[in-house]
Design a protein around this motif. Structure first.
Motif, PDB file in Angstrom:
ATOM      1  N   PRO A  30       0.814  -1.219   0.000  1.00 35.48           N
ATOM      2  CA  PRO A  30       0.000   0.000   0.000  1.00 35.48           C
ATOM      3  C   PRO A  30       0.848   1.271   0.000  1.00 35.48           C
ATOM      4  CG  PRO A  30       0.012  -1.003   2.186  1.00 35.48           C
ATOM      5  CD  PRO A  30       0.679  -1.984   1.248  1.00 35.48           C
ATOM      6  N   LYS A  31       0.485   2.195  -0.867  1.00 34.30           N
ATOM      7  CA  LYS A  31       1.150   3.488  -0.947  1.00 34.30           C
ATOM      8  C   LYS A  31       0.459   4.473   0.002  1.00 34.30           C
ATOM      9  CE  LYS A  31       2.140   2.688  -5.854  1.00 34.30           C
ATOM     10  NZ  LYS A  31       1.872   3.167  -7.245  1.00 34.30           N
ATOM     11  N   ARG A  32       0.898   5.683  -0.023  1.00 30.03           N
ATOM     12  CA  ARG A  32       0.273   6.709   0.801  1.00 30.03           C
ATOM     13  C   ARG A  32      -1.208   6.825   0.442  1.00 30.03           C
ATOM     14  NH1 ARG A  32       1.611  10.931   3.981  1.00 30.03           N
ATOM     15  NH2 ARG A  32       0.116  12.673   4.062  1.00 30.03           N
ATOM     16  N   GLY A  33      -2.059   6.819   1.448  1.00 29.61           N
ATOM     17  CA  GLY A  33      -3.491   6.932   1.223  1.00 29.61           C
ATOM     18  C   GLY A  33      -4.165   5.612   0.886  1.00 29.61           C
ATOM     19  N   GLU A  34      -3.411   4.519   0.848  1.00 31.84           N
ATOM     20  CA  GLU A  34      -3.969   3.216   0.501  1.00 31.84           C
ATOM     21  C   GLU A  34      -3.975   2.287   1.708  1.00 31.84           C
ATOM     22  OE1 GLU A  34      -2.838   2.740  -4.233  1.00 31.84           O
ATOM     23  OE2 GLU A  34      -1.585   1.723  -2.731  1.00 31.84           O
ATOM     24  N   VAL A  35      -4.795   1.237   1.596  1.00 28.48           N
ATOM     25  CA  VAL A  35      -4.782   0.153   2.580  1.00 28.48           C
ATOM     26  C   VAL A  35      -4.624  -1.162   1.839  1.00 28.48           C
ATOM     27  CG1 VAL A  35      -6.213   1.388   4.247  1.00 28.48           C
ATOM     28  CG2 VAL A  35      -7.309  -0.097   2.550  1.00 28.48           C
ATOM     29  N   LEU A  36      -4.005  -2.119   2.496  1.00 23.82           N
ATOM     30  CA  LEU A  36      -3.912  -3.468   1.953  1.00 23.82           C
ATOM     31  C   LEU A  36      -5.077  -4.259   2.503  1.00 23.82           C
ATOM     32  CD1 LEU A  36      -2.134  -5.410   0.237  1.00 23.82           C
ATOM     33  CD2 LEU A  36      -1.124  -6.173   2.412  1.00 23.82           C
ATOM     34  N   VAL A  37      -5.880  -4.814   1.609  1.00 29.20           N
ATOM     35  CA  VAL A  37      -7.068  -5.566   2.007  1.00 29.20           C
ATOM     36  C   VAL A  37      -6.845  -7.049   1.743  1.00 29.20           C
ATOM     37  CG1 VAL A  37      -9.538  -5.918   1.619  1.00 29.20           C
ATOM     38  CG2 VAL A  37      -8.570  -3.608   1.503  1.00 29.20           C
ATOM     39  N   THR A  38      -7.060  -7.860   2.761  1.00 33.16           N
ATOM     40  CA  THR A  38      -7.126  -9.308   2.573  1.00 33.16           C
ATOM     41  C   THR A  38      -8.528  -9.615   2.073  1.00 33.16           C
ATOM     42  OG1 THR A  38      -5.566  -9.712   4.382  1.00 33.16           O
ATOM     43  CG2 THR A  38      -6.939 -11.559   3.681  1.00 33.16           C
ATOM     44  N   ILE A  39      -8.625 -10.067   0.837  1.00 34.93           N
ATOM     45  CA  ILE A  39      -9.928 -10.196   0.188  1.00 34.93           C
ATOM     46  C   ILE A  39     -10.611 -11.498   0.612  1.00 34.93           C
ATOM     47  CG2 ILE A  39     -11.126 -10.351  -2.028  1.00 34.93           C
ATOM     48  CD1 ILE A  39      -8.826  -8.685  -3.217  1.00 34.93           C
ATOM     49  N   LYS A  40     -11.850 -11.345   1.100  1.00 32.90           N
ATOM     50  CA  LYS A  40     -12.650 -12.495   1.514  1.00 32.90           C
ATOM     51  C   LYS A  40     -13.648 -12.908   0.438  1.00 32.90           C
ATOM     52  CE  LYS A  40     -10.856 -12.669   5.667  1.00 32.90           C
ATOM     53  NZ  LYS A  40     -10.102 -13.844   6.156  1.00 32.90           N
ATOM     54  N   ALA A  41     -14.120 -11.958  -0.345  1.00 27.85           N
ATOM     55  CA  ALA A  41     -15.074 -12.255  -1.420  1.00 27.85           C
ATOM     56  C   ALA A  41     -14.975 -11.170  -2.480  1.00 27.85           C
ATOM     57  CB  ALA A  41     -16.499 -12.338  -0.881  1.00 27.85           C
ATOM     58  N   ALA A  42     -15.236 -11.553  -3.725  1.00 24.87           N
ATOM     59  CA  ALA A  42     -15.224 -10.612  -4.845  1.00 24.87           C
ATOM     60  C   ALA A  42     -16.455 -10.848  -5.700  1.00 24.87           C
ATOM     61  CB  ALA A  42     -13.957 -10.775  -5.683  1.00 24.87           C
ATOM     62  N   GLY A  43     -16.809  -9.874  -6.512  1.00 26.90           N
ATOM     63  CA  GLY A  43     -18.010  -9.992  -7.327  1.00 26.90           C
ATOM     64  C   GLY A  43     -17.724  -9.873  -8.803  1.00 26.90           C
ATOM     65  N   VAL A  44     -18.643 -10.393  -9.622  1.00 28.88           N
ATOM     66  CA  VAL A  44     -18.556 -10.315 -11.079  1.00 28.88           C
ATOM     67  C   VAL A  44     -19.714  -9.470 -11.585  1.00 28.88           C
ATOM     68  CG1 VAL A  44     -18.576 -11.585 -13.249  1.00 28.88           C
ATOM     69  CG2 VAL A  44     -17.460 -12.583 -11.234  1.00 28.88           C
ATOM     70  N   ASN A  45     -19.391  -8.403 -12.309  1.00 29.64           N
ATOM     71  CA  ASN A  45     -20.386  -7.506 -12.883  1.00 29.64           C
ATOM     72  C   ASN A  45     -20.390  -7.617 -14.401  1.00 29.64           C
ATOM     73  OD1 ASN A  45     -21.407  -5.542 -10.620  1.00 29.64           O
ATOM     74  ND2 ASN A  45     -19.213  -5.798 -10.265  1.00 29.64           N
ATOM     75  N   PRO A  46     -21.437  -7.093 -15.063  1.00 27.87           N
ATOM     76  CA  PRO A  46     -21.426  -7.067 -16.526  1.00 27.87           C
ATOM     77  C   PRO A  46     -20.201  -6.375 -17.104  1.00 27.87           C
ATOM     78  CG  PRO A  46     -23.641  -6.625 -15.734  1.00 27.87           C
ATOM     79  CD  PRO A  46     -22.747  -6.667 -14.514  1.00 27.87           C
ATOM     80  N   ILE A  47     -19.703  -5.324 -16.426  1.00 23.43           N
ATOM     81  CA  ILE A  47     -18.523  -4.626 -16.943  1.00 23.43           C
ATOM     82  C   ILE A  47     -17.303  -5.543 -16.910  1.00 23.43           C
ATOM     83  CG2 ILE A  47     -17.881  -3.637 -14.713  1.00 23.43           C
ATOM     84  CD1 ILE A  47     -17.525  -1.979 -18.185  1.00 23.43           C
ATOM     85  N   VAL A  76     -10.704  -7.614   4.801  1.00 23.44           N
ATOM     86  CA  VAL A  76     -10.212  -7.100   6.077  1.00 23.44           C
ATOM     87  C   VAL A  76      -8.941  -6.293   5.845  1.00 23.44           C
ATOM     88  CG1 VAL A  76      -9.477  -7.724   8.407  1.00 23.44           C
ATOM     89  CG2 VAL A  76     -11.114  -9.175   7.195  1.00 23.44           C
ATOM     90  N   VAL A  77      -8.848  -5.149   6.465  1.00 27.64           N
ATOM     91  CA  VAL A  77      -7.640  -4.330   6.357  1.00 27.64           C
ATOM     92  C   VAL A  77      -6.488  -5.048   7.073  1.00 27.64           C
ATOM     93  CG1 VAL A  77      -6.537  -2.142   6.986  1.00 27.64           C
ATOM     94  CG2 VAL A  77      -8.925  -2.167   6.216  1.00 27.64           C
ATOM     95  N   SER A  78      -5.427  -5.338   6.333  1.00 30.14           N
ATOM     96  CA  SER A  78      -4.277  -6.024   6.922  1.00 30.14           C
ATOM     97  C   SER A  78      -3.067  -5.114   7.070  1.00 30.14           C
ATOM     98  CB  SER A  78      -3.894  -7.251   6.080  1.00 30.14           C
ATOM     99  OG  SER A  78      -3.663  -6.905   4.732  1.00 30.14           O
ATOM    100  N   LYS A  79      -3.097  -3.953   6.406  1.00 28.78           N
ATOM    101  CA  LYS A  79      -2.007  -2.988   6.537  1.00 28.78           C
ATOM    102  C   LYS A  79      -2.505  -1.636   6.055  1.00 28.78           C
ATOM    103  CE  LYS A  79       2.898  -2.309   5.384  1.00 28.78           C
ATOM    104  NZ  LYS A  79       4.076  -2.866   4.641  1.00 28.78           N
ATOM    105  N   GLU A  85      -6.092   7.399   8.150  1.00 32.61           N
ATOM    106  CA  GLU A  85      -6.568   7.543   9.519  1.00 32.61           C
ATOM    107  C   GLU A  85      -7.949   6.941   9.744  1.00 32.61           C
ATOM    108  OE1 GLU A  85      -6.418  11.677  10.436  1.00 32.61           O
ATOM    109  OE2 GLU A  85      -4.209  11.790  10.390  1.00 32.61           O
ATOM    110  N   GLU A  86      -8.718   6.747   8.660  1.00 32.93           N
ATOM    111  CA  GLU A  86     -10.099   6.309   8.831  1.00 32.93           C
ATOM    112  C   GLU A  86     -10.253   4.813   9.052  1.00 32.93           C
ATOM    113  OE1 GLU A  86      -9.811   7.412   4.369  1.00 32.93           O
ATOM    114  OE2 GLU A  86      -8.605   7.662   6.182  1.00 32.93           O
ATOM    115  N   PHE A  87      -9.221   4.033   8.775  1.00 34.66           N
ATOM    116  CA  PHE A  87      -9.300   2.589   8.970  1.00 34.66           C
ATOM    117  C   PHE A  87      -8.144   2.099   9.818  1.00 34.66           C
ATOM    118  CE2 PHE A  87     -11.317   3.223   4.721  1.00 34.66           C
ATOM    119  CZ  PHE A  87     -12.606   2.851   5.086  1.00 34.66           C
ATOM    120  N   ARG A  88      -8.399   0.979  10.523  1.00 37.83           N
ATOM    121  CA  ARG A  88      -7.378   0.330  11.323  1.00 37.83           C
ATOM    122  C   ARG A  88      -7.206  -1.111  10.862  1.00 37.83           C
ATOM    123  NH1 ARG A  88     -10.468   2.519  15.812  1.00 37.83           N
ATOM    124  NH2 ARG A  88     -11.096   0.388  16.327  1.00 37.83           N
TER     125      ARG A  88
END
Length: 358
Positions: A30-47, A76-79, A85-88
């Motif tokens: 993660p760069k400045r302003g980013e979070v690393l997310v451990t992905i639990k589920a993802a979705g498929v859209n028409p796009i 879940v935010v892992s880093k 500041e808005e996420f832990r």
């Protein structure tokens, strides 16, 4: 521990579902302003389908290596990166990330801008949250941010059983609108249960014969459907078109019929919008509907080899046009689901399920 590699579904080149492959790739940082997310589920859209075939927003991804599709995620935010500041660490989050651009949700981890995410309500599972990101956000941006609809407005929503449509029906009803929706006859009951005041079977009826004096039209179809919709608008009514491949002909039709209050929108990632969706989900005012034959598949418990099979199966299911609502795919075993029944549960702003009394 520090994660340096991860499994991901990569698209080797644009084309059919056989172009997908499970690969080990470097994990993002993660760069400045980013979070690393451990992905639990993802979705498929028409796009996603259009882009995978080489359409959609494929042009913006052609130089991405490895090419990882997917924009809707829950995890879940892992880093946290510098300045966040808005996420832990440990926060459950969801959202549509980096759209339009490389979302990279079909992976174990994703580094995403914190401003694209919202806290996941704890009464909603990760699978449900992944199925309630891009579609309701698109509906929100069309109805509220663009259309400014309010109580008493007469709203026509085309395709009320579809991914965007079924969320749009619910959002419009929440705002106090009178909602008319088109749908196939077999889906009429489903759309009525969402709250639609009237449902018109587009296979047997012409909607313009029933829908009159409409304040706002959400057109998820385009083409002839757009032209016919122009005839049901009030003089000061607004029509919003979603399909980008129908924009040129819609532009011409709007000019030809003298309709100035016409907009074409492309959904964009927005944490503020996702927080509004989270509020609706937490309050039980908007339900997700996901068409998926994958959730009960025992193969999903067998790791990323199974995930590769599941992902390609999701795409084939979507390609076949057999979806009502939204298509989801699981990437990892989710946390337990919080019942969200206790008054002190804090489902709107809750943090870790481990601290949730519900």
């Amino acid at each position: 521990h520090k994660v340096t590699v991860m499994k991901a579904m990569i698209l080797e080149r644009f084309g059919g579902t056989e172009r997908f492959a499970v690969a080990t790739v470097p994990a993002p940082v993660p760069k400045r302003g980013e979070v690393l997310v451990t992905i639990k589920a993802a979705g498929v859209n028409p796009i996603d389908v259009k882009t995978r075939r080489g359409g959609g927003i494929a042009d913006s991804l052609r130089r991405q290596r490895p090419m990882i599709l997917g924009w809707d995620l829950s995890g879940v935010v892992s880093k946290t990166g510098e300045g966040v500041e808005e996420f832990r660490i440990g926060d459950p989050v969801f959202g549509t990330v980096n759209f339009p651009g490389p979302g990279c949700a079909y992976a174990e981890f994703a580094a995403v801008p914190a401003e694209h995410l919202a806290l996941k309500p704890l009464n909603v599972s990760h699978e449900e949250a992944a199925a309630a990101a891009q579609s309701p956000l698109t509906a929100w941006q069309a109805l509220v941010e663009t259309g400014r609809i309010g109580a008493g407005a007469r709203v026509l929503i085309h395709g009320g059983a579809g991914g965007v449509g079924h969320h749009a029906v619910q959002i419009a009803k929440t705002l106090g609108c009178y909602v008319i929706s088109t749908a196939a006859g077999r889906d009429a009951g489903f759309v009525r249960n969402l709250g639609a005041d009237e449902v018109i079977d587009f296979n047997t009826e012409r909607f313009e014969e029933r829908a009159k004096e409409i304040d706002f039209v959400l057109d998820t179809v385009g083409g002839e459907n757009f032209v016919r919709s122009l005839h049901v608008l009030r003089p000061d009514g607004m029509i919003v078109l979603l399909p980008s491949d129908r924009k040129a002909e819609a532009d011409e039709a709007a000019v030809a019929y003298g309709v100035g209050n016409y907009r074409h929108i492309l959904m964009h990632s927005s944490g503020e919008g996702m927080r509004r969706i989270a509020d609706l989900l937490a309050g039980g005012r908007c339900m997700w509907t996901a068409s998926s034959h994958l959730a009960k598949s025992p193969a999903l418990t067998n790791g990323w080899k199974a995930a590769g099979f599941a992902e390609r199966s999701s795409w084939r299911w979507s390609d076949a046009g057999r979806c009502r609502g939204f298509l989801r795919t699981l990437t990892r075993r989710p946390w337990r689901r919080c019942a969200g029944l206790r008054p002190d549960c804090g489902i709107r702003t809750g943090r870790s399920p481990a601290t949730c009394p519900g």
